[in-house]
Design an enzyme around this catalytic site. Structure first.
Site, mmCIF file in Angstrom:
data_model
loop_
_atom_site.group_PDB
_atom_site.id
_atom_site.type_symbol
_atom_site.label_atom_id
_atom_site.label_comp_id
_atom_site.label_asym_id
_atom_site.label_seq_id
_atom_site.Cartn_x
_atom_site.Cartn_y
_atom_site.Cartn_z
ATOM 1 N N HIS A 122 13.019 -13.591 -50.913
ATOM 2 C CA HIS A 122 14.084 -12.624 -51.181
ATOM 3 C C HIS A 122 13.950 -11.422 -50.254
ATOM 4 O O HIS A 122 12.834 -11.011 -49.913
ATOM 5 C CB HIS A 122 14.031 -12.133 -52.621
ATOM 6 N N GLU B 95 10.756 -9.367 -58.335
ATOM 7 C CA GLU B 95 10.814 -9.930 -59.682
ATOM 8 C C GLU B 95 9.408 -10.124 -60.245
ATOM 9 O O GLU B 95 8.411 -10.041 -59.516
ATOM 10 C CB GLU B 95 11.564 -11.262 -59.670
ATOM 11 N N ARG C 16 16.713 -19.857 -48.996
ATOM 12 C CA ARG C 16 15.937 -21.094 -49.082
ATOM 13 C C ARG C 16 15.341 -21.426 -47.721
ATOM 14 O O ARG C 16 16.041 -21.426 -46.706
ATOM 15 C CB ARG C 16 16.814 -22.265 -49.534
#
Length: 325
Positions: free
Chosen positions: A97, A114, A191
């Site tokens: 990310h 996260e 990805r």
């Protein structure tokens, strides 16, 4: 104001499964990979499922209640958090990310840092958190060849494990887990490798943002014992804080007029009692504590994650004071 529950927003994924049925009875058909449980994003916005505001979308309630709901120190133009449950029956893509700066410039939204809490771990449950020592050139060659396994830092996990995933860290959720994920309010994922499943890859962007110096390690936490409960501080950064409450009798505390809290039940059941009523809660539930709620009590045999956007200085001071008591 009162503790708010929300309708679950489910997403079918090719790597998803049916394990959320172990504690929920509202799953739609298909391989359900994600449940967005507190969300205010263009790709999914929560709808209140209880009380006076039932049926109102979270973004509408923010406009209506502002500081009473979010708190005086939380901006009202972009909800800061996204809380999910993730069920992986197969491994997710190897991904990364971006940070806020890159994401705002390229994607027009926030970056994504996260934290993962392992709600349930089945046979072979694993995660990928970072890489083994490798150079950018070795990483590029692995992308070209698809030979990632020898570079990935794969760890086998147990129920209750916690991992902090900073933007720039290569990672993947492996098969056999249910994860509670608390993250910045972003849906941007790059990805790198997807096990030949035919989905779009984002190699150039991933190479822009990856930081191969980052290491993913299990969070040990700082545990404090109270009367009838324990509290473990797991992570504290400018984007969010995460704490675990393990309650066997009850815990009393008060909301913070500066910020809202989100509780996510990861085991057991109980109830939250506040001035005007009570709300039963059980494993898999998330609820939002409005900034203006006031005093409340949580009773039961129950484990809850508490997530919020902190004043880091104040939070550090609280932790130090609690440790020294």
């Amino acid at each position: 104001m009162y503790p708010l529950k929300f309708e679950n927003i489910y997403f079918e994924k090719i790597w998803g499964g049916r394990d959320l049925e172990n504690f929920r009875d509202n799953l739609p058909e298909g391989n359900i990979g994600e449940s967005w449980d507190v969300a205010c994003h263009p790709h999914g916005t929560s709808v209140v499922s209880n009380g006076k505001f039932k049926g109102i979308k979270l973004d509408e309630l923010i406009k209506l209640k502002g500081d009473e709901l979010l708190g005086t120190q939380i901006p009202k133009d972009w909800f800061p958090l996204l809380v999910k449950l993730i069920n992986a029956k197969d491994k997710l893509s190897v991904q990364v990310h971006p940070n806020d700066k890159y994401a705002k410039e390229v994607e027009g939204e926030m970056g994504k840092t996260e934290v993962w809490y392992v709600v349930d771990a089945f046979e072979g449950a694993n995660l990928v958190v970072g890489t083994k020592d490798c150079t950018k050139e070795e990483f590029k060659k692995a992308i070209e060849s698809g030979n990632f396994d020898n570079l990935m830092n794969k760890v086998y996990v147990n129920k209750g494990d916690v991992y902090f995933v900073k933007s720039g860290l290569i990672h993947a959720i492996g098969e056999g887990v249910i994860i509670a994920e608390i993250q910045q309010n972003s849906d941007t994922t790059y990805r790198v490798y997807d096990y030949n499943r035919g989905r779009e890859l984002h190699i150039d962007k991933a190479l822009d943002v990856v930081d191969l110096n980052l290491r993913g390690e299990k969070s040990r936490g700082l545990k404090l014992e109270g009367d009838g409960y324990s509290k473990t501080y797991y992570c504290l950064c400018e984007n969010f804080a995460l704490e675990l409450y393990d309650i066997n009798k009850s815990l009393k505390e008060c909301s913070d007029i500066e910020r809202f809290y989100i509780f996510t039940v990861v085991d057991g059941e109980g109830e939250i009692i506040y001035k005007d009523g009570s709300e039963k809660i059980k494993k898999g539930d998330s609820l939002m504590i409005p900034a203006a709620l006031g005093s409340y009590e949580i009773k039961g045999n129950i484990k809850l994650l508490k997530s919020y956007v902190p004043n880091v200085y104040k939070a550090q001071k609280e932790i130090i004071n609690n440790v020294m008591c």
